[in-house]
Design a protein around this motif. Structure first.
Motif, PDB file in Angstrom:
ATOM      1  N   SER A  95       0.847  -1.191   0.000  1.00 35.51           N
ATOM      2  CA  SER A  95       0.000   0.000   0.000  1.00 35.51           C
ATOM      3  C   SER A  95       0.880   1.237   0.000  1.00 35.51           C
ATOM      4  O   SER A  95       1.759   1.381   0.859  1.00 35.51           O
ATOM      5  N   LEU A  96       0.624   2.106  -0.966  1.00 39.95           N
ATOM      6  CA  LEU A  96       1.285   3.410  -1.040  1.00 39.95           C
ATOM      7  C   LEU A  96       0.241   4.510  -0.884  1.00 39.95           C
ATOM      8  O   LEU A  96       0.388   5.602  -1.443  1.00 39.95           O
ATOM      9  N   SER A  97      -0.800   4.225  -0.150  1.00 35.02           N
ATOM     10  CA  SER A  97      -1.912   5.154   0.001  1.00 35.02           C
ATOM     11  C   SER A  97      -1.453   6.462   0.646  1.00 35.02           C
ATOM     12  O   SER A  97      -0.855   6.463   1.724  1.00 35.02           O
ATOM     13  N   GLY A  98      -1.750   7.560  -0.028  1.00 36.46           N
ATOM     14  CA  GLY A  98      -1.401   8.867   0.511  1.00 36.46           C
ATOM     15  C   GLY A  98       0.048   9.254   0.333  1.00 36.46           C
ATOM     16  O   GLY A  98       0.456  10.312   0.820  1.00 36.46           O
ATOM     17  N   CYS A  99       0.836   8.439  -0.337  1.00 33.75           N
ATOM     18  CA  CYS A  99       2.226   8.800  -0.642  1.00 33.75           C
ATOM     19  C   CYS A  99       2.186   9.672  -1.898  1.00 33.75           C
ATOM     20  O   CYS A  99       2.364   9.195  -3.036  1.00 33.75           O
ATOM     21  N   SER A 100       1.933  10.916  -1.686  1.00 32.25           N
ATOM     22  CA  SER A 100       1.550  11.818  -2.782  1.00 32.25           C
ATOM     23  C   SER A 100       2.674  12.138  -3.749  1.00 32.25           C
ATOM     24  O   SER A 100       2.425  12.697  -4.826  1.00 32.25           O
ATOM     25  N   LYS A 101       3.927  11.797  -3.416  1.00 31.32           N
ATOM     26  CA  LYS A 101       5.037  12.091  -4.312  1.00 31.32           C
ATOM     27  C   LYS A 101       5.374  10.935  -5.243  1.00 31.32           C
ATOM     28  O   LYS A 101       6.279  11.051  -6.077  1.00 31.32           O
ATOM     29  N   ILE A 102       4.650   9.831  -5.130  1.00 34.03           N
ATOM     30  CA  ILE A 102       4.877   8.693  -6.013  1.00 34.03           C
ATOM     31  C   ILE A 102       4.255   8.989  -7.376  1.00 34.03           C
ATOM     32  O   ILE A 102       3.113   9.440  -7.481  1.00 34.03           O
ATOM     33  N   LEU A 157      -3.048   2.192  -4.477  1.00 37.73           N
ATOM     34  CA  LEU A 157      -2.486   3.466  -4.946  1.00 37.73           C
ATOM     35  C   LEU A 157      -3.430   4.627  -4.658  1.00 37.73           C
ATOM     36  O   LEU A 157      -3.349   5.675  -5.304  1.00 37.73           O
ATOM     37  N   SER A 158      -4.307   4.454  -3.705  1.00 37.46           N
ATOM     38  CA  SER A 158      -5.283   5.503  -3.410  1.00 37.46           C
ATOM     39  C   SER A 158      -4.592   6.767  -2.915  1.00 37.46           C
ATOM     40  O   SER A 158      -3.545   6.726  -2.262  1.00 37.46           O
ATOM     41  N   TRP A 159      -5.210   7.895  -3.265  1.00 36.42           N
ATOM     42  CA  TRP A 159      -4.706   9.211  -2.857  1.00 36.42           C
ATOM     43  C   TRP A 159      -3.282   9.464  -3.363  1.00 36.42           C
ATOM     44  O   TRP A 159      -2.473  10.108  -2.697  1.00 36.42           O
ATOM     45  N   CYS A 160      -2.979   8.946  -4.541  1.00 39.19           N
ATOM     46  CA  CYS A 160      -1.715   9.264  -5.213  1.00 39.19           C
ATOM     47  C   CYS A 160      -2.059  10.112  -6.432  1.00 39.19           C
ATOM     48  O   CYS A 160      -2.304   9.578  -7.529  1.00 39.19           O
ATOM     49  N   PRO A 161      -2.100  11.417  -6.294  1.00 37.21           N
ATOM     50  CA  PRO A 161      -2.626  12.281  -7.367  1.00 37.21           C
ATOM     51  C   PRO A 161      -1.739  12.353  -8.603  1.00 37.21           C
ATOM     52  O   PRO A 161      -2.192  12.813  -9.651  1.00 37.21           O
ATOM     53  N   ARG A 162      -0.485  11.894  -8.526  1.00 36.07           N
ATOM     54  CA  ARG A 162       0.416  11.983  -9.666  1.00 36.07           C
ATOM     55  C   ARG A 162       0.389  10.727 -10.535  1.00 36.07           C
ATOM     56  O   ARG A 162       1.047  10.676 -11.574  1.00 36.07           O
ATOM     57  N   VAL A 163      -0.344   9.736 -10.130  1.00 39.78           N
ATOM     58  CA  VAL A 163      -0.448   8.493 -10.894  1.00 39.78           C
ATOM     59  C   VAL A 163      -1.432   8.706 -12.045  1.00 39.78           C
ATOM     60  O   VAL A 163      -2.535   9.220 -11.855  1.00 39.78           O
ATOM     61  N   THR A 164      -1.027   8.290 -13.256  1.00 45.70           N
ATOM     62  CA  THR A 164      -1.853   8.487 -14.451  1.00 45.70           C
ATOM     63  C   THR A 164      -2.152   7.145 -15.116  1.00 45.70           C
ATOM     64  O   THR A 164      -1.876   6.073 -14.569  1.00 45.70           O
ATOM     65  N   ASP A 165      -2.661   7.216 -16.343  1.00 45.32           N
ATOM     66  CA  ASP A 165      -3.020   6.011 -17.084  1.00 45.32           C
ATOM     67  C   ASP A 165      -1.817   5.116 -17.361  1.00 45.32           C
ATOM     68  O   ASP A 165      -1.953   3.888 -17.442  1.00 45.32           O
ATOM     69  N   MET A 166      -0.632   5.703 -17.499  1.00 47.14           N
ATOM     70  CA  MET A 166       0.557   4.902 -17.787  1.00 47.14           C
ATOM     71  C   MET A 166       0.829   3.906 -16.667  1.00 47.14           C
ATOM     72  O   MET A 166       1.296   2.784 -16.923  1.00 47.14           O
ATOM     73  N   ALA A 167       0.530   4.286 -15.424  1.00 46.59           N
ATOM     74  CA  ALA A 167       0.742   3.367 -14.305  1.00 46.59           C
ATOM     75  C   ALA A 167      -0.116   2.117 -14.462  1.00 46.59           C
ATOM     76  O   ALA A 167       0.332   0.999 -14.161  1.00 46.59           O
ATOM     77  N   LEU A 168      -1.334   2.279 -14.966  1.00 42.63           N
ATOM     78  CA  LEU A 168      -2.199   1.122 -15.161  1.00 42.63           C
ATOM     79  C   LEU A 168      -1.693   0.225 -16.287  1.00 42.63           C
ATOM     80  O   LEU A 168      -1.894  -0.993 -16.260  1.00 42.63           O
ATOM     81  N   GLU A 169      -1.042   0.818 -17.257  1.00 43.59           N
ATOM     82  CA  GLU A 169      -0.459  -0.011 -18.312  1.00 43.59           C
ATOM     83  C   GLU A 169       0.670  -0.872 -17.749  1.00 43.59           C
ATOM     84  O   GLU A 169       0.772  -2.068 -18.063  1.00 43.59           O
ATOM     85  N   TYR A 170       1.516  -0.296 -16.890  1.00 45.23           N
ATOM     86  CA  TYR A 170       2.586  -1.078 -16.261  1.00 45.23           C
ATOM     87  C   TYR A 170       1.994  -2.208 -15.412  1.00 45.23           C
ATOM     88  O   TYR A 170       2.497  -3.337 -15.416  1.00 45.23           O
ATOM     89  N   ILE A 171       0.938  -1.893 -14.697  1.00 41.79           N
ATOM     90  CA  ILE A 171       0.299  -2.897 -13.840  1.00 41.79           C
ATOM     91  C   ILE A 171      -0.267  -4.036 -14.676  1.00 41.79           C
ATOM     92  O   ILE A 171      -0.075  -5.220 -14.379  1.00 41.79           O
ATOM     93  N   ALA A 172      -0.958  -3.679 -15.744  1.00 45.73           N
ATOM     94  CA  ALA A 172      -1.593  -4.699 -16.585  1.00 45.73           C
ATOM     95  C   ALA A 172      -0.572  -5.590 -17.279  1.00 45.73           C
ATOM     96  O   ALA A 172      -0.812  -6.782 -17.502  1.00 45.73           O
ATOM     97  N   CYS A 173       0.593  -5.032 -17.589  1.00 46.36           N
ATOM     98  CA  CYS A 173       1.595  -5.795 -18.332  1.00 46.36           C
ATOM     99  C   CYS A 173       2.405  -6.728 -17.442  1.00 46.36           C
ATOM    100  O   CYS A 173       2.803  -7.818 -17.882  1.00 46.36           O
ATOM    101  N   ASP A 174       2.674  -6.335 -16.184  1.00 39.31           N
ATOM    102  CA  ASP A 174       3.650  -7.068 -15.378  1.00 39.31           C
ATOM    103  C   ASP A 174       3.071  -7.763 -14.141  1.00 39.31           C
ATOM    104  O   ASP A 174       3.612  -8.780 -13.717  1.00 39.31           O
ATOM    105  N   LEU A 175       2.034  -7.232 -13.562  1.00 40.43           N
ATOM    106  CA  LEU A 175       1.513  -7.823 -12.325  1.00 40.43           C
ATOM    107  C   LEU A 175       0.441  -8.856 -12.653  1.00 40.43           C
ATOM    108  O   LEU A 175      -0.758  -8.612 -12.510  1.00 40.43           O
ATOM    109  N   HIS A 176       0.889 -10.011 -13.066  1.00 36.51           N
ATOM    110  CA  HIS A 176      -0.021 -11.036 -13.551  1.00 36.51           C
ATOM    111  C   HIS A 176      -0.778 -11.740 -12.423  1.00 36.51           C
ATOM    112  O   HIS A 176      -1.770 -12.412 -12.689  1.00 36.51           O
ATOM    113  N   LYS A 177      -0.317 -11.641 -11.201  1.00 36.42           N
ATOM    114  CA  LYS A 177      -0.969 -12.301 -10.069  1.00 36.42           C
ATOM    115  C   LYS A 177      -1.833 -11.345  -9.245  1.00 36.42           C
ATOM    116  O   LYS A 177      -2.328 -11.720  -8.191  1.00 36.42           O
TER     117      LYS A 177
END
Length: 509
Positions: A367-374, A394-414
């Motif tokens: 959990s990186l919830s509220g780690c706003s600099k990530i 990744l809740s309350w991480c305002p700098r996370v964009t759509d690209m982060a979801l692409e990384y998640i979908a490609c590598d976090l298979h479990k």
């Protein structure tokens, strides 16, 4: 369910459907008539037939001093009412009789009767039946099976019914996983002399409680608890201290004497220091949670990493922890630690993520919830290095964009759980990566990855998501829970659409 009603509260099985009997007012000849006004169609306006030839004495006397008579045609096939023996006898219908054996007269047809309730007297149960019922409700073998189906609050109430029920319920097996919450003011009883005495905790010991939450306690309260709870030395496995004034000395005494303690939570405790952690932490701790404690910074993480080699779960909410602290974890913890929750650690950046993924490569929950600099780069580091992740917050991480979801979908298979609450830059494009939208998916394996690994929990409180993007989630057929808060695209039509295509998913508005 057992019938616990008193014998006087039991109703006869032949009471009329609505419990009402139609009684017209007294006629000039002193006669009354009776008829049932409601019931099944076959029995409407009929009375029960009985083989008795006299009116039982349990019926109430009429309000009028005139003779009490009834008149109604009875049918032979109708079931008798045990309290209404109104027929003279025989196999066929006969005239109704008054209390002295006189035949009741028929009232004028034009007279409109009035409705009055007939209060039937209680029908006492036989003593043998009462004895059998008593033996049934006190059967410990039956109670041991029946009482499993009640909630914790209900068990607390049922334990006060009688000594037998309390004896059965005060077995440890009925209280596994329950954590009593004790406030400091509840730990003492006021004596007539004005002094305070620590309350007895024997009832808690009988139930074998292994976890306690203590609120607002001091060092003295902790010592009193240890001395008065019989299981404190060996039997207590988990302690949660909230809004307490425990100091370094109290923390050291507690961890030294409670030798069975494996899970510790410190929340809102501002009187212990990092030095207290260095002097008190014991290697037997496998789970530690520290939140909203103002004296926790990087040195506290150093103490945790050095003194807790068997740590499997760490939850940390500390505003002054920096990237440096993430490099303190040892190689031993790299194998044992599987859960790391960093809540509102505002000073941690992508550099801290680099240190963390190399120190703790076997994490399954992060959990990186509220780690706003990530940023997206930090999420990419997580996705590339923590391939065993099953839960990511990744809740309350305002700098996370759509690209982060692409990384998640490609590598976090479990991945099984993904929380995106208040990620305000997530759009339909990013959501499309999760369910493999062909126009946005650059890796064909994403559809297979998501369908096989599934994302059972998706919390998407993202304002930029539209109905179109959210509707694509129906492709995640293994979705179990979907929370849509603060999403303008979450409409009533969308929820209906989900109910049709995701029947097994719990959608939270």
């Amino acid at each position: 369910m057992l019938n616990m009603s008193a014998p006087g509260e039991l109703k006869s099985p032949c009471v009329t459907r609505n419990g009402m009997v139609k009684l017209p007012p007294a006629q000039p000849n002193g006669m009354l008539s009776a008829s049932i006004t409601k019931g099944t169609p076959a029995a409407k306006n009929r009375l029960c037939q009985s083989s008795s030839s006299t009116l039982p004495s349990v019926l109430p006397p009429p309000p009028s001093p005139l003779p009490y008579h009834h008149h109604h045609h009875l049918h032979q096939h109708h079931h008798p009412h045990p309290l209404l023996h109104l027929e003279t006898g025989g196999s066929g219908p006969g005239p109704l009789m008054g209390p002295h054996g006189s035949e009741a007269a028929k009232p004028p047809v034009a007279q409109k009767p009035s409705l009055r309730p007939l209060l039937l007297p209680p029908h006492p149960l036989p003593k043998a039946l009462l004895l059998a019922e008593r033996q049934l409700v006190l059967d410990e073998k039956l109670l041991n099976r029946l009482l499993w189906y009640f909630t914790t609050a209900e068990k607390c109430a049922l334990a006060q019914v009688c000594k037998t029920w309390r004896k059965v319920l005060y077995q440890p097996k009925f209280w596994e996983g329950v954590m009593p919450i004790l406030h400091a003011k509840e730990l003492y009883a006021l004596l007539p002399s004005g002094d305070k005495e620590f309350v007895s905790l024997q009832a808690f010991a009988l139930r074998g409680f292994q976890a306690f939450c203590l609120v607002g306690v001091s060092d003295l309260d902790i010592c009193e608890f240890i001395d008065n709870y019989p299981l404190s030395k060996k039997g207590v496995r988990s302690v949660s201290l909230k809004r307490s004034t425990i100091t370094d000395a109290g923390l050291e005494v507690m961890l030294e004497q409670m030798q069975g303690l494996m899970h510790l939570e410190l929340s809102g405790c501002n009187d212990f220091t990092e030095a207290g952690l260095w002097s008190s932490l014991n290697a037997r701790l496998t789970s530690l949670s520290v939140s909203d404690c103002i004296n926790v910074a990087d040195d506290a993480i150093a103490a945790i990493s050095q003194l807790l080699p068997n740590l499997s779960e760490l939850s940390l909410q500390a505003y002054h922890v920096t990237d440096t602290a993430m490099a303190y974890f040892t190689a031993k913890q790299g194998y044992t630690t599987h859960t790391l929750r960093l809540h509102s650690c505002w000073e941690i950046t992508n550099h801290g993520v680099v240190n963390m993924v190399h120190s703790l490569p076997n994490l399954t929950a992060l959990s990186l919830s509220g780690c706003s600099k990530i940023t997206d780069d930090g999420v990419e580091l997580v996705a590339e290095n923590l391939r065993k992740l099953r839960s990511l917050d990744l809740s309350w991480c305002p700098r996370v964009t759509d690209m982060a979801l692409e990384y998640i979908a490609c590598d976090l298979h479990k991945l099984e759980e993904l929380v995106l609450d208040r990620c305000v830059r997530i759009t339909d494009t990013g959501l499309g990566y999760l369910y493999g939208e062909p126009s946005q998916c650059f890796h064909l394996g994403i559809i297979h990855v998501v369908s096989d690994a599934t994302v059972p929990l998706l919390n998407a409180g993202c304002p930029l998501l539209t109905t179109t993007g959210l509707s694509g989630l129906i492709q995640l057929q293994d979705l179990e829970e979907l929370e849509l808060t603060n999403c303008p695209g979450a409409t009533a039509e969308l929820f209906k659409y989900y109910s049709q295509h995701l029947p097994h998913c719990m959608v939270i508005e």
